[in-house]
Design a protein around this motif. Sequence first.
Motif, PDB file in Angstrom:
ATOM      1  N   GLU A 118       0.831  -1.208   0.000  1.00 54.10           N
ATOM      2  CA  GLU A 118       0.000   0.000   0.000  1.00 54.10           C
ATOM      3  C   GLU A 118       0.865   1.257   0.000  1.00 54.10           C
ATOM      4  N   SER A 119       1.949   1.252   0.784  1.00 53.16           N
ATOM      5  CA  SER A 119       2.838   2.414   0.824  1.00 53.16           C
ATOM      6  C   SER A 119       3.483   2.658  -0.536  1.00 53.16           C
ATOM      7  N   LYS A 120       3.894   1.587  -1.193  1.00 46.04           N
ATOM      8  CA  LYS A 120       4.503   1.721  -2.516  1.00 46.04           C
ATOM      9  C   LYS A 120       3.499   2.300  -3.511  1.00 46.04           C
ATOM     10  N   LEU A 121       2.269   1.800  -3.453  1.00 48.89           N
ATOM     11  CA  LEU A 121       1.244   2.298  -4.370  1.00 48.89           C
ATOM     12  C   LEU A 121       0.934   3.767  -4.104  1.00 48.89           C
ATOM     13  N   ARG A 122       0.904   4.148  -2.839  1.00 48.14           N
ATOM     14  CA  ARG A 122       0.631   5.553  -2.520  1.00 48.14           C
ATOM     15  C   ARG A 122       1.786   6.448  -2.975  1.00 48.14           C
ATOM     16  N   ASP A 123       3.013   5.952  -2.899  1.00 44.54           N
ATOM     17  CA  ASP A 123       4.145   6.724  -3.411  1.00 44.54           C
ATOM     18  C   ASP A 123       4.053   6.879  -4.926  1.00 44.54           C
ATOM     19  N   ALA A 124       3.696   5.792  -5.613  1.00 45.64           N
ATOM     20  CA  ALA A 124       3.514   5.878  -7.064  1.00 45.64           C
ATOM     21  C   ALA A 124       2.388   6.852  -7.398  1.00 45.64           C
ATOM     22  N   LEU A 125       1.322   6.810  -6.606  1.00 46.22           N
ATOM     23  CA  LEU A 125       0.194   7.712  -6.826  1.00 46.22           C
ATOM     24  C   LEU A 125       0.620   9.167  -6.643  1.00 46.22           C
ATOM     25  N   SER A 126       1.494   9.429  -5.667  1.00 48.47           N
ATOM     26  CA  SER A 126       1.994  10.791  -5.459  1.00 48.47           C
ATOM     27  C   SER A 126       2.735  11.300  -6.689  1.00 48.47           C
ATOM     28  N   LEU A 127       3.504  10.422  -7.317  1.00 53.29           N
ATOM     29  CA  LEU A 127       4.221  10.807  -8.530  1.00 53.29           C
ATOM     30  C   LEU A 127       3.246  11.128  -9.663  1.00 53.29           C
ATOM     31  N   PHE A 128       2.205  10.326  -9.800  1.00 50.73           N
ATOM     32  CA  PHE A 128       1.238  10.587 -10.872  1.00 50.73           C
ATOM     33  C   PHE A 128       0.373  11.806 -10.572  1.00 50.73           C
ATOM     34  N   ASP A 129       0.162  12.116  -9.296  1.00 53.54           N
ATOM     35  CA  ASP A 129      -0.522  13.368  -8.960  1.00 53.54           C
ATOM     36  C   ASP A 129       0.273  14.556  -9.493  1.00 53.54           C
ATOM     37  N   ILE A 130       1.592  14.500  -9.321  1.00 51.31           N
ATOM     38  CA  ILE A 130       2.455  15.565  -9.839  1.00 51.31           C
ATOM     39  C   ILE A 130       2.418  15.582 -11.364  1.00 51.31           C
ATOM     40  N   ALA A 131       2.478  14.391 -11.972  1.00 54.56           N
ATOM     41  CA  ALA A 131       2.454  14.307 -13.435  1.00 54.56           C
ATOM     42  C   ALA A 131       1.167  14.897 -13.999  1.00 54.56           C
ATOM     43  N   VAL A 132       0.037  14.586 -13.372  1.00 51.89           N
ATOM     44  CA  VAL A 132      -1.248  15.119 -13.830  1.00 51.89           C
ATOM     45  C   VAL A 132      -1.288  16.635 -13.660  1.00 51.89           C
ATOM     46  N   LYS A 133      -0.768  17.117 -12.532  1.00 48.80           N
ATOM     47  CA  LYS A 133      -0.785  18.555 -12.257  1.00 48.80           C
ATOM     48  C   LYS A 133       0.062  19.327 -13.264  1.00 48.80           C
ATOM     49  N   LEU A 134       1.218  18.782 -13.618  1.00 53.35           N
ATOM     50  CA  LEU A 134       2.165  19.532 -14.441  1.00 53.35           C
ATOM     51  C   LEU A 134       2.057  19.220 -15.928  1.00 53.35           C
ATOM     52  N   ASN A 135       1.616  18.031 -16.256  1.00 50.40           N
ATOM     53  CA  ASN A 135       1.536  17.645 -17.664  1.00 50.40           C
ATOM     54  C   ASN A 135       0.090  17.370 -18.049  1.00 50.40           C
ATOM     55  N   GLY A 136      -0.517  16.389 -17.384  1.00 48.27           N
ATOM     56  CA  GLY A 136      -1.946  16.162 -17.518  1.00 48.27           C
ATOM     57  C   GLY A 136      -2.407  15.657 -18.868  1.00 48.27           C
ATOM     58  N   ASP A 137      -1.591  14.823 -19.529  1.00 47.31           N
ATOM     59  CA  ASP A 137      -2.050  14.249 -20.787  1.00 47.31           C
ATOM     60  C   ASP A 137      -2.783  12.936 -20.530  1.00 47.31           C
ATOM     61  N   ALA A 138      -3.229  12.286 -21.600  1.00 47.52           N
ATOM     62  CA  ALA A 138      -4.028  11.064 -21.466  1.00 47.52           C
ATOM     63  C   ALA A 138      -3.266   9.964 -20.739  1.00 47.52           C
ATOM     64  N   ASP A 139      -1.959   9.861 -20.997  1.00 43.32           N
ATOM     65  CA  ASP A 139      -1.158   8.814 -20.360  1.00 43.32           C
ATOM     66  C   ASP A 139      -1.073   9.016 -18.853  1.00 43.32           C
ATOM     67  N   CYS A 140      -0.919  10.258 -18.420  1.00 47.59           N
ATOM     68  CA  CYS A 140      -0.830  10.539 -16.979  1.00 47.59           C
ATOM     69  C   CYS A 140      -2.106  10.105 -16.266  1.00 47.59           C
ATOM     70  N   TYR A 141      -3.249  10.468 -16.842  1.00 50.87           N
ATOM     71  CA  TYR A 141      -4.517  10.077 -16.221  1.00 50.87           C
ATOM     72  C   TYR A 141      -4.710   8.565 -16.272  1.00 50.87           C
ATOM     73  N   TYR A 142      -4.292   7.948 -17.371  1.00 47.55           N
ATOM     74  CA  TYR A 142      -4.407   6.493 -17.488  1.00 47.55           C
ATOM     75  C   TYR A 142      -3.613   5.802 -16.387  1.00 47.55           C
ATOM     76  N   TRP A 143      -2.349   6.186 -16.234  1.00 48.97           N
ATOM     77  CA  TRP A 143      -1.504   5.517 -15.248  1.00 48.97           C
ATOM     78  C   TRP A 143      -1.956   5.804 -13.822  1.00 48.97           C
ATOM     79  N   ARG A 144      -2.458   7.012 -13.578  1.00 45.81           N
ATOM     80  CA  ARG A 144      -2.968   7.273 -12.231  1.00 45.81           C
ATOM     81  C   ARG A 144      -4.186   6.394 -11.957  1.00 45.81           C
ATOM     82  N   GLY A 145      -5.019   6.197 -12.982  1.00 44.25           N
ATOM     83  CA  GLY A 145      -6.152   5.295 -12.822  1.00 44.25           C
ATOM     84  C   GLY A 145      -5.714   3.864 -12.571  1.00 44.25           C
ATOM     85  N   VAL A 146      -4.665   3.427 -13.266  1.00 44.30           N
ATOM     86  CA  VAL A 146      -4.138   2.068 -13.082  1.00 44.30           C
ATOM     87  C   VAL A 146      -3.651   1.871 -11.649  1.00 44.30           C
TER      88      VAL A 146
END
Length: 241
Positions: free
Chosen positions: A74-102
């Motif tokens: 769970e901690s690893k997944l939350r860390d990965a989620l934190s990275l994708f939160d940043i990716a969505v905030k700064l880039n926000g393309d379809a891939d970023c949203y896809y991976w955050r959903g995954v």
Amino acid sequence: MDLLNSLRSWYWGFRRSVRIGMPVRSSDVDSSLDDRIEIGIEAADLGIVLFENLPDSTEIYFNEAGEPIEYSLESKLRDALSLFDIAVKLNGDADCYYWRGVVRLELCDELDNQEEIDNYVQVIDDLTKSIELSHGTKTHSYYLRGFARINLADEAPIGYDVQALLREAIDDLTLYLTKEKKDYEAHNWLGQAYKRLIEFLPPSQERDEMKNRALFHKQKAYDGTKENYLLEQIEEIKELD
């Protein structure tokens, strides 16, 4: 590019000394648009690396002082989620949203009760955004969104329109299978959505049609995988009145 360097340092520093958590926030960025996009891409890349190398259980790491530290899935997944939160905030393309959903979808298995339900809703939102931004070309988003809707229907409390969720899941998986006809796991889940929907329908021509479709897709899944549990499910569907 301090944030970019911080992201790199965080990830590799974690590997060395188990520094859990994000040391930076997207709001800390004070740079050009090009830099922000590059940082977002880098965050997404690091998130993918972290997510794709997740073990299935808690690991023990040792920090620089030689002390053992437990690091859960769970901690690893939350860390990965934190990275994708940043990716969505700064880039926000379809891939970023896809991976955050995954990542969020994977995280659902580690959650309970209302938090799990809320997370499924966020998964659906992220994958919907991915579909919108890709103009429907990110086909796998349809599959995962359908899967998430089925699971949300299973967990949903009183007040949720479960029938609507199942019908939306059927639409998602049907569309996905027009592109990926030999994805037998998708056939299995589409059959499952039809099977669940039957439970809400009174005897009618529509119910009979749903039953036939459930049987068709479960049979397709069995033909492609030869998994015996699917034969049991096929018999269960046949016995539905």
